[in-house]
Every structure is written in structure tokens, then in C-alpha cells.
Design a protein around this motif. Structure first.
Motif, mmCIF file in Angstrom:
data_model
loop_
_atom_site.group_PDB
_atom_site.id
_atom_site.type_symbol
_atom_site.label_atom_id
_atom_site.label_comp_id
_atom_site.label_asym_id
_atom_site.label_seq_id
_atom_site.Cartn_x
_atom_site.Cartn_y
_atom_site.Cartn_z
ATOM 1 N N UNK A 182 -2.429 8.864 -7.667
ATOM 2 C CA UNK A 182 -3.145 8.282 -6.524
ATOM 3 C C UNK A 182 -2.612 8.867 -5.227
ATOM 4 N N UNK A 183 -1.280 8.939 -5.112
ATOM 5 C CA UNK A 183 -0.653 9.442 -3.887
ATOM 6 C C UNK A 183 -1.018 10.904 -3.635
ATOM 7 N N UNK A 184 -1.102 11.700 -4.686
ATOM 8 C CA UNK A 184 -1.382 13.127 -4.527
ATOM 9 C C UNK A 184 -2.866 13.443 -4.396
ATOM 10 N N UNK A 185 -3.703 12.760 -5.184
ATOM 11 C CA UNK A 185 -5.109 13.147 -5.275
ATOM 12 C C UNK A 185 -6.076 12.180 -4.600
ATOM 13 N N UNK A 186 -5.644 10.938 -4.398
ATOM 14 C CA UNK A 186 -6.566 9.931 -3.855
ATOM 15 C C UNK A 186 -5.945 9.181 -2.681
ATOM 16 N N UNK A 187 -5.275 9.946 -1.831
ATOM 17 C CA UNK A 187 -4.547 9.326 -0.730
ATOM 18 C C UNK A 187 -5.444 8.788 0.374
ATOM 19 N N UNK A 188 -6.726 9.156 0.352
ATOM 20 C CA UNK A 188 -7.657 8.623 1.360
ATOM 21 C C UNK A 188 -8.379 7.374 0.860
ATOM 22 N N UNK A 189 -7.978 6.875 -0.305
ATOM 23 C CA UNK A 189 -8.690 5.749 -0.895
ATOM 24 C C UNK A 189 -8.019 4.422 -0.588
ATOM 25 N N UNK A 190 -8.722 3.361 -0.930
ATOM 26 C CA UNK A 190 -8.224 2.007 -0.697
ATOM 27 C C UNK A 190 -7.047 1.646 -1.584
ATOM 28 N N UNK A 191 -6.748 2.486 -2.574
ATOM 29 C CA UNK A 191 -5.672 2.191 -3.525
ATOM 30 C C UNK A 191 -4.312 2.711 -3.064
ATOM 31 N N UNK A 192 -4.267 3.449 -1.969
ATOM 32 C CA UNK A 192 -3.049 4.171 -1.601
ATOM 33 C C UNK A 192 -1.876 3.251 -1.262
ATOM 34 N N UNK A 193 -2.081 2.190 -0.498
ATOM 35 C CA UNK A 193 -0.966 1.342 -0.061
ATOM 36 C C UNK A 193 -0.284 0.664 -1.256
ATOM 37 N N UNK A 194 -1.073 0.052 -2.110
ATOM 38 C CA UNK A 194 -0.520 -0.629 -3.266
ATOM 39 C C UNK A 194 0.125 0.364 -4.234
ATOM 40 N N UNK A 195 -0.460 1.546 -4.337
ATOM 41 C CA UNK A 195 0.099 2.567 -5.226
ATOM 42 C C UNK A 195 1.467 3.028 -4.738
ATOM 43 N N UNK A 196 1.617 3.186 -3.435
ATOM 44 C CA UNK A 196 2.924 3.570 -2.882
ATOM 45 C C UNK A 196 3.971 2.498 -3.180
ATOM 46 N N UNK A 197 3.570 1.244 -3.034
ATOM 47 C CA UNK A 197 4.511 0.153 -3.327
ATOM 48 C C UNK A 197 4.935 0.191 -4.792
ATOM 49 N N UNK A 198 3.967 0.292 -5.687
ATOM 50 C CA UNK A 198 4.296 0.261 -7.110
ATOM 51 C C UNK A 198 5.026 1.534 -7.551
ATOM 52 N N UNK A 199 4.785 2.632 -6.862
ATOM 53 C CA UNK A 199 5.533 3.846 -7.175
ATOM 54 C C UNK A 199 6.998 3.647 -6.806
ATOM 55 N N UNK A 200 7.240 3.054 -5.633
ATOM 56 C CA UNK A 200 8.616 2.738 -5.230
ATOM 57 C C UNK A 200 9.259 1.769 -6.222
ATOM 58 N N UNK A 201 8.486 0.772 -6.634
ATOM 59 C CA UNK A 201 9.006 -0.212 -7.595
ATOM 60 C C UNK A 201 9.315 0.422 -8.942
ATOM 61 N N UNK A 202 8.474 1.362 -9.366
ATOM 62 C CA UNK A 202 8.701 2.058 -10.645
ATOM 63 C C UNK A 202 9.983 2.873 -10.580
ATOM 64 N N UNK A 243 9.135 3.888 -0.177
ATOM 65 C CA UNK A 243 9.062 2.698 0.670
ATOM 66 C C UNK A 243 9.013 3.090 2.146
ATOM 67 N N UNK A 244 9.785 4.115 2.508
ATOM 68 C CA UNK A 244 9.780 4.615 3.891
ATOM 69 C C UNK A 244 8.432 5.211 4.243
ATOM 70 N N UNK A 245 7.865 5.985 3.316
ATOM 71 C CA UNK A 245 6.542 6.586 3.532
ATOM 72 C C UNK A 245 5.485 5.505 3.717
#
Length: 245
Positions: free
Chosen positions: A191-211, A225-227
Motif C-alpha cells: 500500500x505504501x509503495x503502490x497505493x500511497x494516494x489512496x484512502x488506505x495509506x494512513x492506516x497502512x502506515x500505522x499497521x506497518x509500524x506495528x508489524x 511512525x515518523x513518516x
């Protein structure tokens, strides 16, 4: 037989043959025009499926008529308006393959993309039709940038990207909830690499940090988390990510 008489008869025979061919051609043109107009009339009445059926017979009856390609394009339109999207896909592909230089091939490419778009799925389902729609919309824009059909596709493309991004997010959360953090991170990274303009980006960044945090990758978790906080300071997901800073 007198040579002169034989020649005279031969010329008459040729003229009769040519006259017959001209008559047949005129007859075929008149018949093609009549059937084509009848199909258009059904379309005007909203009888799209009936028109598509008639145009199938029309193509078989008048394959070399000057109305042949018009009939093909009209059949694409009527099948689309009749909700026969798989047929629209087939007809559009066929037209593009056989008439790659036709002046209205951009329309066939647009209808091919729209046939996939109308079969698009929600985030919970397979995304093949959504991706096919995007690929064909992109093809239309690339190959026919000045086409009137290319002007209204960008909002549709973004809508499809949003759905695909949400799909990847949901799959990632599925893995995350089952402690499969590597598989989860792969989906969130996508999501972060290919769909960063989508509505899923914020939650994906959070869960990526959590992972990353769950895998003991504190530095990577802090970076994500900083990003997130930098790009979306007012997001509720930014607040939740403070634990990884």
C-alpha cells in the motif's frame, strides 16, 4: 462463329456480369443500411439486447458492407447498455485486434476498460477486474491522450486504486490479527509503495509500524511512525503510532 460476333457477345456478357455485380452491391448496401438503421431504432427505444442480437446477424450477413465496422461499434455499445459486460469485453477486444488503426479504435478501448469497470468488486473480493480496468484505462490515456474518452477516466482510476488499496489493507490486517507479521508487513508495504494516494495509506502506515514493532524491528517501526506523523499530523492513526516513536 464469326470472330466479330463472338467478340461482340463476349463484351455483352461482361457488361451483364458487371451490371449484375453492381446491382448486387447496391442491393447489399441498401439491405445493410436498412438493418443497421433498424438496430439503431431499437437502441433508441432502449431495446439494447434485442439490438445486439440483430447486429450479430447483421455482421454475419453483411461482413464486407461499408456499414460493417459501424455495426461492430454499435453492437459494442448496445451490449454494454444492455448490461452484457462480458460480451462487451469480447467484442471490444475483437475490434481492437482486427482494426488497430481505425479512427474509432479509442472508443473500443474505452468500452473494454468500462466493461471491466462495470464488473468491479469491493475490497472484500478478488481485485482482478479492478486491475484490468486500471490497465485498460491507462492504455487508453497512453495511446490516445487527445481522445474525448480519455478525459473522464482519472476519477474512475482513483476510485479503483482506493478499492485495491483497501483490499491490501484488509488482507494485511487479517494476517496481523493472526500474528503473521511478515505477511502482514508485506501487504502494508505494498500500500505504501503502490497505493500511497489512496484512502488506505494512513492506516497502512500505522499497521506497518506495528508489524515492525511486533517483529522487534524498533528502528523500522519508528521510521514508519515518523513518516505517518509528518505526512498526516492530524490523523488519529498518527496519535496511535506515538507508542513506536
Amino acid at each position: 462463329m464469326n470472330i466479330r460476333l463472338f467478340s461482340h457477345l463476349s463484351i455483352i456478357s461482361m457488361l451483364l456480369i458487371l451490371s449484375g455485380c453492381a446491382s448486387d452491391e447496391a442491393y447489399d448496401k441498401a439491405g445493410a443500411e436498412k438493418q443497421y438503421d433498424a438496430a439503431k431504432q431499437k437502441i433508441n427505444l432502449g431495446q439494447y439486447n434485442a439490438a445486439a442480437f440483430d447486429l450479430e446477424k447483421f455482421s454475419a450477413t453483411f461482413p464486407y458492407s461499408s456499414y460493417a465496422t459501424k455495426g461492430e461499434l454499435l453492437r459494442i455499445f448496445s451490449s454494454y447498455r444492455g448490461g452484457e459486460y462480458i460480451l462487451t469485453e469480447t467484442l471490444s477486444n475483437s475490434f481492437i485486434e482486427r482494426h488497430p488503426k481505425h479512427k474509432h479504435v479509442d472508443y473500443a478501448k474505452y468500452m473494454l476498460a468500462m466493461s471491466f469497470y462495470m464488473q468491479r468488486t469491493t475490497k472484500e473480493h478478488d481485485q482482478t477486474h479492478n486491475k484490468n480496468a486500471i490497465n485498460n484505462f491507462d492504455r487508453l490515456i497512453k495511446e490516445h491522450p487527445a481522445s474525448k474518452y480519455a478525459k473522464d477516466v482519472k476519477p474512475r482510476i482513483q476510485k479503483l486504486y482506493n478499492t485495491i488499496g483497501e483490499h491490501e489493507l484488509e488482507v494485511g490486517k487479517y494476517y496481523f490479527d493472526r500474528d503473521r507479521y511478515v505477511a502482514a508487513a508485506n501487504r502494508f508495504q505494498k500500500v505504501v509503495k503502490e497505493y500511497q494516494t489512496t484512502s488506505a495509506i494512513e492506516e497502512s502506515l500505522y499497521y506497518l509500524a506495528a508489524s515492525y514493532a511486533e517483529m522487534g524491528l524498533a528502528k523500522d517501526a519508528r521510521q514508519m511512525a515518523t513518516l505517518l506523523r509528518h505526512n498526516y499530523p492530524n490523523s488519529s492513526w498518527s496519535s496511535k503510532a506515538e507508542d513506536f516513536l
